[in-house]
Enzyme design. Structure first.
Site, PDB file in Angstrom:
ATOM      1  N   ASP A   1      19.152  44.710  40.644  1.00 27.55           N
ATOM      2  CA  ASP A   1      19.577  43.770  39.600  1.00 27.55           C
ATOM      3  C   ASP A   1      18.551  43.619  38.477  1.00 27.55           C
ATOM      4  OD1 ASP A   1      21.751  42.272  38.719  1.00 27.55           O
ATOM      5  OD2 ASP A   1      20.853  40.388  39.374  1.00 27.55           O
ATOM      6  N   MET A   2      17.717  44.647  38.267  1.00 27.93           N
ATOM      7  CA  MET A   2      16.717  44.538  37.188  1.00 27.93           C
ATOM      8  C   MET A   2      17.336  44.973  35.847  1.00 27.93           C
ATOM      9  SD  MET A   2      14.025  43.068  38.232  1.00 27.93           S
ATOM     10  CE  MET A   2      12.699  43.497  37.106  1.00 27.93           C
TER      11      MET A   2
END
Ligand SMILES: Nc1ncnc2c1ncn2[C@@H]1O[C@H](COP(=O)(O)OP(=O)(O)OP(=O)(O)O)[C@@H](O)[C@H]1O
Ligand SMILES: [Mg+2]
Length: 407
Positions: free
Chosen positions: A295-296
């Site tokens: 989820d970066m």
């Protein structure tokens, strides 16, 4: 009934421009003359600089939404619905949301109505708003999807969400309604990052029952909340300016998984930052690969302007191992050509280095060191940190597939 409303945009307490809403729910942003003329002007964001480094001053009007820089200051998920509802504004009408929340925003930017506090009649019409603002509404904004509040340390060391919502210096993230143990996961990942020497704010895991001032219903399931000290709030009440990479690239929050990859992020850090920023960037890229954080996206990387003008990589935040929740998850953005965790090897890093003008040897050496440091700390700490067993097992499984963990 006025058909024009104006919000003043302040940076570090000084008005630098305006957001103007005109008929048809169109919004225009403009800098004021004093800001344009000031050679020592503080930086609002890299998006406002052109290729030659000069200030951009001409922006197209946008419909219903705010221009991307400002849209990115608002929350996305349940927090947005909650705050919009309390303000009596439709959650898509961003100008009026910012009107309500603009005193306490990410970074050193604040937004206040130019013509006084009276709530404009057009905020209540014609798009389905149901009621006037509630007198006890919280007036702060933080970006992101998870339900969160800005809080202050209370008298006996506990945490309090201020009644106005304004003035917090820590972020309290409540548990996810979709996945179990996210606060414990995030706390563990941030502690690991800290233990291998990354730039990590102070973090804590607290009983939700011990937090004062949470709105009714927000903490009803009990358990633990994740707390992180805000790096955009300074001791004594000052603010440090920050922006995320969706703001840098001028893309809306909805496009945070698209429109740019790690290559573009790396290029900005190479151009604007120091060697220390480049190494910290590579450490984060490597660390989030090793823990399986898919989820970066663009809003989970930020720049900070510590002197008001010069960009450097902001401290770390939002490190969560997602592989336990989403088996087969991949990195949120392309490293250079691929999103597969297992594609993160020296060849991919060389490719990234060439494309982003990063020093390849520094990049590869830093990734190797980070992996070695991580594996040492991981084997020592994985049974002591409060992550749930499924998270620990998912990371162990992932590590066995990663070339960077074997080299
Ligand atoms: N320690 C901090 N200091 C200052 N700002 C922070 C800090 N941590 C997070 N933020 C800001 O708050 C926003 C939301 O935080 P975070 O990314 O942790 O929330 P989230 O809801 O989990 O995000 P996502 O939507 O990526 O899941 C960030 O995008 C960043 O702008
Ligand atoms: Mg986030």
């Amino acid at each position: 009934m006025p058909d024009v409303s104006i919000l003043n945009v302040d940076l570090h307490g000084r008005t630098i421009g305006t957001l103007t809403r005109v008929a048809g729910d169109r919004v225009l942003f403009a800098f004021n003359e004093a800001y344009i003329a000031d050679p020592e002007r503080p930086t609002l964001g890299l998006f406002f600089k052109d290729q030659a480094g000069a200030l951009r001053t001409d922006f197209p009007p946008v419909q219903t939404k705010l221009p991307p820089f400002f849209s990115n200051l608002l929350p996305e998920g349940p927090l947005r619905r909650y705050l919009a509802d309390a303000a009596g504004v439709h959650s898509e009408r961003e100008f009026f949301l910012l009107w309500a929340l603009g005193r306490d925003l990410p970074g050193a930017v604040t937004v206040t109505p130019a013509d006084g506090e009276a709530w404009p009649p057009e905020a209540m019409a014609p798009h389905g708003e149901r009621h006037p603002p509630q007198s006890n509404m919280l007036r702060f904004s933080l970006a992101g999807v998870q339900l969160k509040f800005s809080a202050v340390a209370g008298a006996r060391g506990g945490l309090t969400v201020p009644a106005s919502g304004v003035g917090g210096d820590a972020i309290v993230k409540l548990p996810s309604s979709d996945f179990a143990g996210v606060p414990e996961n995030e706390y563990s990942m941030m502690r690991l990052a800290d233990l291998i020497g990354m730039d990590v704010p102070r973090v804590d895991l607290v009983d939700i029952d011990a937090i004062d001032g949470l709105p009714d219903g927000a903490g009803r399931f009990g358990g633990k909340a994740f707390v992180i000290e805000r790096f955009d709030r300074l001791p004594g009440g000052g603010r440090a300016h920050i922006e995320d990479f969706a703001q840098v690239f001028g893309v809306y929050p909805d496009d945070k998984y698209r429109k740019a990859g790690m290559r573009s992020v790396a290029r900005v850090i190479a151009a604007e930052g120091t060697d220390a920023d480049i190494r910290e960037f590579v450490r984060r890229l490597t660390f989030n690969t090793l823990i399986g954080n898919g989820d970066m996206h663009l809003k989970n990387w930020s720049l900070i302007y510590r002197d008001g003008r010069t960009a450097s990589l902001a401290p770390a935040y939002d490190f969560v191992s997602t592989v336990a929740y989403i088996p087969g998850d991949r990195f949120a953005l392309n490293y250079s050509r691929s999103k597969d965790f297992a594609a993160f090897d020296e060849d991919e890093l060389s490719h990234l280095s060439v494309k982003a003008s990063l020093p390849a040897k520094t990049v590869i050496d830093t990734a190797r060191e980070t992996a070695a440091d991580f594996l040492g700390v991981w084997s020592r700490e994985k049974h002591h940190l409060p992550m749930f067993a499924n998270v620990r097992d998912a990371i162990d499984d992932l590590l066995s597939t990663l070339p960077i963990a074997r080299s």
